[in-house]
Each structure stands twice: as C-alpha cells, then as structure tokens.
Scaffold this motif. Structure first.
Motif, PDB file in Angstrom:
ATOM      1  N   ALA A 154     -20.885 -56.816  -5.404  1.00 17.10           N
ATOM      2  CA  ALA A 154     -21.248 -58.050  -5.025  1.00 17.10           C
ATOM      3  C   ALA A 154     -22.665 -58.248  -5.521  1.00 17.10           C
ATOM      4  O   ALA A 154     -23.622 -58.916  -4.651  1.00 17.10           O
ATOM      5  CB  ALA A 154     -21.019 -58.621  -3.558  1.00 17.10           C
ATOM      6  N   VAL A 191     -23.458 -59.828 -11.561  1.00 21.19           N
ATOM      7  CA  VAL A 191     -22.290 -60.089 -12.572  1.00 21.19           C
ATOM      8  C   VAL A 191     -20.941 -60.563 -11.588  1.00 21.19           C
ATOM      9  O   VAL A 191     -20.242 -61.718 -11.853  1.00 21.19           O
ATOM     10  CB  VAL A 191     -21.800 -58.898 -13.287  1.00 21.19           C
ATOM     11  N   ARG A 211     -20.368 -52.824  -0.814  1.00 20.93           N
ATOM     12  CA  ARG A 211     -20.916 -51.860   0.086  1.00 20.93           C
ATOM     13  C   ARG A 211     -21.659 -52.791   1.064  1.00 20.93           C
ATOM     14  O   ARG A 211     -21.356 -52.547   2.341  1.00 20.93           O
ATOM     15  CB  ARG A 211     -21.704 -51.019  -0.653  1.00 20.93           C
ATOM     16  N   THR A 212     -22.267 -54.009   0.733  1.00 18.30           N
ATOM     17  CA  THR A 212     -23.240 -54.480   1.692  1.00 18.30           C
ATOM     18  C   THR A 212     -22.259 -56.163   2.118  1.00 18.30           C
ATOM     19  O   THR A 212     -22.277 -56.909   1.027  1.00 18.30           O
ATOM     20  CB  THR A 212     -24.364 -54.853   1.190  1.00 18.30           C
ATOM     21  N   LYS A 232     -23.739 -59.431   1.301  1.00 17.48           N
ATOM     22  CA  LYS A 232     -23.650 -60.073  -0.226  1.00 17.48           C
ATOM     23  C   LYS A 232     -22.344 -60.596  -0.422  1.00 17.48           C
ATOM     24  O   LYS A 232     -22.451 -61.454  -1.347  1.00 17.48           O
ATOM     25  CB  LYS A 232     -23.952 -58.817  -1.036  1.00 17.48           C
ATOM     26  N   ASP A 277     -16.969 -48.666   0.815  1.00 18.97           N
ATOM     27  CA  ASP A 277     -17.715 -47.714   0.014  1.00 18.97           C
ATOM     28  C   ASP A 277     -16.737 -47.266  -1.189  1.00 18.97           C
ATOM     29  O   ASP A 277     -15.672 -46.597  -0.898  1.00 18.97           O
ATOM     30  CB  ASP A 277     -18.034 -46.619   0.882  1.00 18.97           C
ATOM     31  N   ALA A 278     -17.002 -47.861  -2.656  1.00 24.60           N
ATOM     32  CA  ALA A 278     -15.910 -47.421  -3.587  1.00 24.60           C
ATOM     33  C   ALA A 278     -16.254 -46.234  -3.983  1.00 24.60           C
ATOM     34  O   ALA A 278     -15.475 -45.793  -5.102  1.00 24.60           O
ATOM     35  CB  ALA A 278     -16.404 -48.628  -4.552  1.00 24.60           C
ATOM     36  N   ALA A 323     -18.673 -53.210  -9.589  1.00 22.52           N
ATOM     37  CA  ALA A 323     -19.739 -52.348  -8.831  1.00 22.52           C
ATOM     38  C   ALA A 323     -20.603 -51.721 -10.197  1.00 22.52           C
ATOM     39  O   ALA A 323     -20.808 -52.282 -11.092  1.00 22.52           O
ATOM     40  CB  ALA A 323     -19.087 -51.420  -7.965  1.00 22.52           C
ATOM     41  N   THR A 379     -16.391 -53.335 -16.638  1.00 22.86           N
ATOM     42  CA  THR A 379     -17.281 -53.757 -17.665  1.00 22.86           C
ATOM     43  C   THR A 379     -18.304 -52.944 -18.253  1.00 22.86           C
ATOM     44  O   THR A 379     -19.215 -53.066 -19.185  1.00 22.86           O
ATOM     45  CB  THR A 379     -18.038 -55.050 -17.183  1.00 22.86           C
ATOM     46  N   PHE A 393     -19.702 -58.612 -22.053  1.00 19.53           N
ATOM     47  CA  PHE A 393     -20.088 -59.195 -23.250  1.00 19.53           C
ATOM     48  C   PHE A 393     -20.191 -58.051 -24.075  1.00 19.53           C
ATOM     49  O   PHE A 393     -19.513 -57.906 -25.119  1.00 19.53           O
ATOM     50  CB  PHE A 393     -21.257 -59.973 -23.259  1.00 19.53           C
ATOM     51  N   ASP A 394     -21.151 -57.138 -23.757  1.00 18.40           N
ATOM     52  CA  ASP A 394     -21.244 -55.956 -24.865  1.00 18.40           C
ATOM     53  C   ASP A 394     -21.495 -54.632 -23.855  1.00 18.40           C
ATOM     54  O   ASP A 394     -22.569 -54.321 -23.406  1.00 18.40           O
ATOM     55  CB  ASP A 394     -22.466 -56.125 -25.784  1.00 18.40           C
ATOM     56  N   ASN A 412     -28.811 -54.519 -13.259  1.00 19.95           N
ATOM     57  CA  ASN A 412     -29.037 -53.503 -12.415  1.00 19.95           C
ATOM     58  C   ASN A 412     -30.248 -52.589 -13.055  1.00 19.95           C
ATOM     59  O   ASN A 412     -30.166 -52.054 -14.244  1.00 19.95           O
ATOM     60  CB  ASN A 412     -28.052 -52.386 -12.061  1.00 19.95           C
ATOM     61  N   THR A 431     -21.401 -61.650 -18.870  1.00 18.57           N
ATOM     62  CA  THR A 431     -20.750 -60.382 -18.412  1.00 18.57           C
ATOM     63  C   THR A 431     -19.634 -60.802 -17.470  1.00 18.57           C
ATOM     64  O   THR A 431     -18.362 -60.552 -17.517  1.00 18.57           O
ATOM     65  CB  THR A 431     -21.803 -59.369 -17.591  1.00 18.57           C
TER      66      THR A 431
HETATM   67  P1  NDP Z   1     -25.762 -55.177  -9.327  1.00 20.87           P
HETATM   68  O1  NDP Z   1     -26.706 -53.983  -9.008  1.00 20.87           O
HETATM   69  O2  NDP Z   1     -26.550 -56.504  -9.223  1.00 20.87           O
HETATM   70  O3  NDP Z   1     -24.466 -55.295  -8.491  1.00 20.87           O
HETATM   71  C1  NDP Z   1     -23.823 -54.140  -8.038  1.00 20.87           C
HETATM   72  C2  NDP Z   1     -22.901 -54.116  -7.123  1.00 20.87           C
HETATM   73  O4  NDP Z   1     -22.172 -53.127  -6.738  1.00 20.87           O
HETATM   74  C3  NDP Z   1     -23.801 -54.632  -5.561  1.00 20.87           C
HETATM   75  O5  NDP Z   1     -23.198 -55.410  -4.925  1.00 20.87           O
HETATM   76  C4  NDP Z   1     -23.564 -52.951  -4.992  1.00 20.87           C
HETATM   77  O6  NDP Z   1     -23.656 -53.025  -3.627  1.00 20.87           O
HETATM   78  C5  NDP Z   1     -22.346 -52.742  -5.461  1.00 20.87           C
HETATM   79  N1  NDP Z   1     -22.110 -51.296  -5.317  1.00 20.87           N
HETATM   80  C6  NDP Z   1     -22.793 -50.191  -5.770  1.00 20.87           C
HETATM   81  N2  NDP Z   1     -22.334 -49.141  -5.128  1.00 20.87           N
HETATM   82  C7  NDP Z   1     -21.317 -49.468  -4.732  1.00 20.87           C
HETATM   83  C8  NDP Z   1     -20.084 -48.455  -3.854  1.00 20.87           C
HETATM   84  N3  NDP Z   1     -20.376 -47.259  -3.641  1.00 20.87           N
HETATM   85  N4  NDP Z   1     -19.256 -49.270  -3.165  1.00 20.87           N
HETATM   86  C9  NDP Z   1     -19.259 -50.518  -3.172  1.00 20.87           C
HETATM   87  N5  NDP Z   1     -20.019 -51.346  -3.760  1.00 20.87           N
HETATM   88  C10 NDP Z   1     -21.123 -50.725  -4.431  1.00 20.87           C
HETATM   89  O7  NDP Z   1     -25.353 -55.003 -10.703  1.00 20.87           O
HETATM   90  P2  NDP Z   1     -24.766 -56.096 -11.860  1.00 20.87           P
HETATM   91  O8  NDP Z   1     -23.972 -57.199 -11.194  1.00 20.87           O
HETATM   92  O9  NDP Z   1     -25.878 -56.596 -12.607  1.00 20.87           O
HETATM   93  O10 NDP Z   1     -23.685 -55.186 -12.652  1.00 20.87           O
HETATM   94  C11 NDP Z   1     -22.596 -54.957 -12.336  1.00 20.87           C
HETATM   95  C12 NDP Z   1     -21.951 -53.965 -13.638  1.00 20.87           C
HETATM   96  O11 NDP Z   1     -21.676 -54.757 -14.745  1.00 20.87           O
HETATM   97  C13 NDP Z   1     -22.740 -52.828 -13.738  1.00 20.87           C
HETATM   98  O12 NDP Z   1     -21.527 -51.772 -14.075  1.00 20.87           O
HETATM   99  C14 NDP Z   1     -23.038 -53.242 -15.200  1.00 20.87           C
HETATM  100  O13 NDP Z   1     -23.495 -51.852 -15.907  1.00 20.87           O
HETATM  101  C15 NDP Z   1     -22.128 -53.922 -15.884  1.00 20.87           C
HETATM  102  N6  NDP Z   1     -22.892 -54.628 -16.857  1.00 20.87           N
HETATM  103  C16 NDP Z   1     -22.112 -54.880 -18.087  1.00 20.87           C
HETATM  104  C17 NDP Z   1     -22.400 -55.785 -19.052  1.00 20.87           C
HETATM  105  C18 NDP Z   1     -21.629 -55.999 -20.304  1.00 20.87           C
HETATM  106  O14 NDP Z   1     -22.176 -56.773 -20.952  1.00 20.87           O
HETATM  107  N7  NDP Z   1     -20.661 -55.339 -20.562  1.00 20.87           N
HETATM  108  C19 NDP Z   1     -23.812 -56.425 -18.857  1.00 20.87           C
HETATM  109  C20 NDP Z   1     -24.538 -56.334 -17.769  1.00 20.87           C
HETATM  110  C21 NDP Z   1     -24.003 -55.424 -16.569  1.00 20.87           C
HETATM  111  P3  NDP Z   1     -24.940 -53.015  -2.845  1.00 20.87           P
HETATM  112  O15 NDP Z   1     -25.744 -54.437  -3.080  1.00 20.87           O
HETATM  113  O16 NDP Z   1     -24.524 -52.594  -1.341  1.00 20.87           O
HETATM  114  O17 NDP Z   1     -25.865 -51.633  -3.418  1.00 20.87           O
END
Ligand code: NDP
Length: 400
Positions: free
Chosen positions: A12, A15, A38-39, A42, A64-65, A87, A109, A145-146, A187, A350
C-alpha cells in the motif's frame, strides 16, 4: 461480495495507490478488489482515495507478506483470480509460492531481491517456471515501466518496425522537481541500492561491469531537453538479452541531477547506504533503513513535484536489409498524474502498467503459462491499453 473472482493487491505504497485506482477504473474486468498490506492504515487511506476518485468501494486486509501461510489463507478468503504484488521485491518469492499453492495468477513490478544482499536477478523467480506452468498459471514478472513497458516497447518495435534489433538503449528521464535537496521517487532503500551498485551492460553475449555512475551521456529527451544520463544495471537487461534474438548490445541509462549525486556519494562515503546492521547505543540499526525513516516518503512527493518524465527505448537494427533506428517513448506530467491519482509520475508510470498486466492476465489475453517476462507476449493489446489508460506513446525515426 460479488461471486466473480477478483484481484488481490499486496502493498500500500506509492505504486499501489495508482494501481488500485486504475483497477477500480477497470472494475468491469476485475469484479472486486482487495488491498492488503502490512500497515492497515495505509490501506484505509488508499481505499478512501479510491472511493473519492472512482466511487468504487474496495475491501482491505492486514497481511505480513513474508509469511507464505498467512498469504495462502488470505488468498483463499478473498476469492481472487490474480494477485498483484506491489509490496517490495523482498516479498516476491513468498507471494509467488502462495499463488502457486492456491492456483492463482501472479503479477509483479520488480525482481526478487534478498534483503541482506544488494543484488537482484530473475534466477529464483524463473526457477518457479515449471511449477506455474504445470498448474496452468501465469507469473508475469516485471510489469511496471522499467521493467515492464520498456520490454513491451522493444517487442512492439520488433513486431512492427525492425526484422532484427541489434542495439537497444533504454533511456529513463525524470525531469521532475520536488523542491527537496534530496529525496527518492520510489522506495529509498530499493532506489539507492540500485543506483549505488556497479553498472553493467550486455554486449556480444557478455556482461561488462562499470563502476557506479562511471559512464555518462548527455541525451536529448524529446519534449524535456538535454539531461546527463548515467549507465546503470537494470533488471530488464537480463530478460531482454535472453529473449530478443539477434541482439548485440543492450544498455540502460537514467538521469540524475548533480544534487542527487552529491548527496548519494556523501551518504555512501559516511556509510549511510550500508545494509549490514550496526550497533548504535546498544541497538542494532541498518543504516539504509534508518535513512529511509529520515527521507521524505516518496508517496508524499506528488503534490510538490512539477515537470515531466520521458522513458523510452532507442532500437537500432535491420528492416529488409536496411539499417534503421527508432525511438519509442512515453511522456508523463507529474501534476497531471497527481490530479488523477494523488501520486507523482514515477508511481503513476509503474502503477498503470501493473494494472494493465493484471488485466491482460485476468482476461486471458496474455495466456502464456509459467514465469514470463512482458516481451514474451504479443505487444498489441498492452500498447492499446497504454494509450487508453493514461500512458500514450510515440515512435519517431532517428538519423543513424
Ligand atoms: P513503497 O515503499 O511506497 O510501498 C511498499 C509497500 O509494501 C508499503 O505499503 C509496505 O508496507 C508494503 N510492504 C513492505 N513489506 C511488506 C510485507 N512484509 N508485507 C506486506 N506489505 C509489505 O514502495 P513503492 O510503492 O514505491 O514500490 C512498490 C514496488 O514497485 C517495489 O517493489 C518497487 O521496486 C517497484 N517499482 C517498480 C518500478 C518499475 O518501473 N518496474 C518503478 C518503481 C517501483 P509498510 O508501509 O507497512 O512498510
């Protein structure tokens, strides 16, 4: 709940906000949406925004993924046909295993990364190919996207413009300005691990390694202008060098401003990008995780970011024996993205393809089974969806 099988979105963050809004706008396909992370707060925030923006009510859940069994129970409970993983890359394998155990298609992604090793590769995800294929399931890897659109762009050029693609340069420009001296657009941990690592590109069947940010070109991005662009290793290089036959070289470049590089170098020099725990006042802390706490949340950058992104691929090769070069790209405006989804363009570019990949797998348009990268599919439906879902693209011919 509607009897039709729905979509479960995990994560959450930035993206997810975009992907969930876009799935809601395509509710005719997905039937119903559950967002789990997880949260829980959000998820509540995204659910509220989705309702305001689209009038669609989604379900939410805490998960918790990292816990495969908990994921299996959640997937069974929410009755979904596909799981979209937005995530972090650390959760790819547990979510894939839960999908396989519940006969559910999987989309992500970003490729798997171990939290303790700053290295990302497809090996462990591709190793699950036979498992997915034997269950008639698709695991679509890298539908952002990439990686993601860049692979679809290459496939589109291969299908429509060139008989053989010999050279590919993927050019990623974010010319957005958020007004902070230093912040990352997604992130911070994932972003800084990627940028501070050695660069690498593929030529004549071999990987060539470079020092971090060693190779710079000044590239003229259409509608954005000339920007310093640095060679990085990026995960689509691994799948495209394998899947595009006849390729001689593939490289990836990304723009960074001077301020970003100065800050990153300084943080690296003082050890703040470390991924090994250190003891501080008797407590174990991981420097890069602490840095993430200090930096602006990428999801909060949207409102203050102005300017455009331009991400595309320059493909050179042969058509009917004649050498040709094409540039295929998308331009996205940060403020337009914010107006539609309360998110900046990096999350938008993304989240939209994450939804499109999920849609094409959900409705069986993309029906190759096993673990698959986007360039393995026919590009037509994806390219049409990009135009209608907010990421229009252009192709121009370049001089050789
Ligand atoms: P964020 O850090 O904003 O969001 C990640 C989310 O995942 C948070 O809500 C976080 O929860 C949750 N999360 C983390 N660990 C766990 C877990 N163990 N169980 C459940 N939920 C979990 O990241 P982004 O949204 O910026 O990026 C998301 C994904 O997109 C990433 O994998 C990133 O690498 C990918 N990405 C890909 C791109 C592409 O073009 N292909 C470009 C940009 C990003 P909490 O808040 O509780 O920690």
């Amino acid at each position: 709940m509607n009897n039709k099988k729905g979509i479960l979105i995990i994560g959450a963050g930035g993206v997810s906000m975009v992907a969930t809004i876009k799935c809601a706008k395509n509710i005719d396909t997905f039937g119903h949406i559950t967002l789990a992370s997880r949260t829980l707060s959000k998820c509540e925030n995204i659910a509220k925004t989705v309702l305001e923006k689209t009038g669609i009510k989604i379900d939410i859940a805490q998960i918790d993924a990292d816990d495969t069994q908990a994921l299996i129970e959640l997937i069974k409970k929410v009755n979904c046909k596909v799981v979209l993983n937005v995530a972090l890359p650390y959760q790819d394998l547990t979510i894939m295993d839960a999908c396989s155990a519940t006969n559910t298609h999987y989309i992500d992604t970003a490729n798997y990364e171990h939290p303790d090793i700053a290295k990302f590769e497809y090996k462990e995800q591709w190793a699950r190919n036979d498992d997915f294929a034997s269950k008639n399931l698709t695991a679509l890897l890298g539908s952002g996207f990439d990686p993601g659109v860049t692979g679809v762009f290459v496939k589109y050029i291969q299908q429509n413009y060139l008989d053989t693609i010999e050279y590919i340069d993927i050019m990623d420009c974010n010319a957005g300005d958020h007004g902070y001296a230093f912040a990352t657009n997604f992130n911070p941990e994932i972003n800084l691990r990627e940028v501070s690592a050695n660069g690498r590109y593929w030529e004549d069947g071999k990987w060539i390694e470079t020092k971090p940010l060693e190779i710079r070109v000044d590239h003229d991005y259409p509608e954005v202008g000339v920007k310093p662009s640095y060679l990085l290793y990026h995960e689509e290089l691994e799948s495209l060098s394998k899947n595009i036959k006849g390729l001689k070289r593939i490289r990836f470049f990304m723009t960074f401003g001077d301020s970003y590089i100065q800050h990153m170098n300084c943080l690296q020099n003082v050890g703040m990008l470390g991924i090994e725990p250190v003891i501080h006042n008797g407590q174990k802390i991981v420097p890069i995780e602490f840095l993430k706490t200090l930096l602006p949340d990428p999801a909060s950058l949207g409102e203050r970011t102005h300017g455009k992104t331009n991400i595309g691929c320059i493909c050179e090769g042969l058509k009917d024996g004649i050498r040709k070069k094409y540039y295929i790209y998308n331009i996205c405006d940060h403020q337009e993205c914010y107006a539609e989804t309360c998110s900046q363009a990096v999350s938008y570019t993304t989240g939209v393809p994450a939804m499109i990949g999920s849609k094409l797998v959900y409705n069986n348009t993309w029906n190759l089974r096993g673990t698959r990268n986007v360039e393995e599919f026919d590009s037509t439906a994806f390219m049409n969806e990009l135009n209608s879902q907010g990421l229009p693209w252009k192709v121009i011919e370049l001089d050789l």
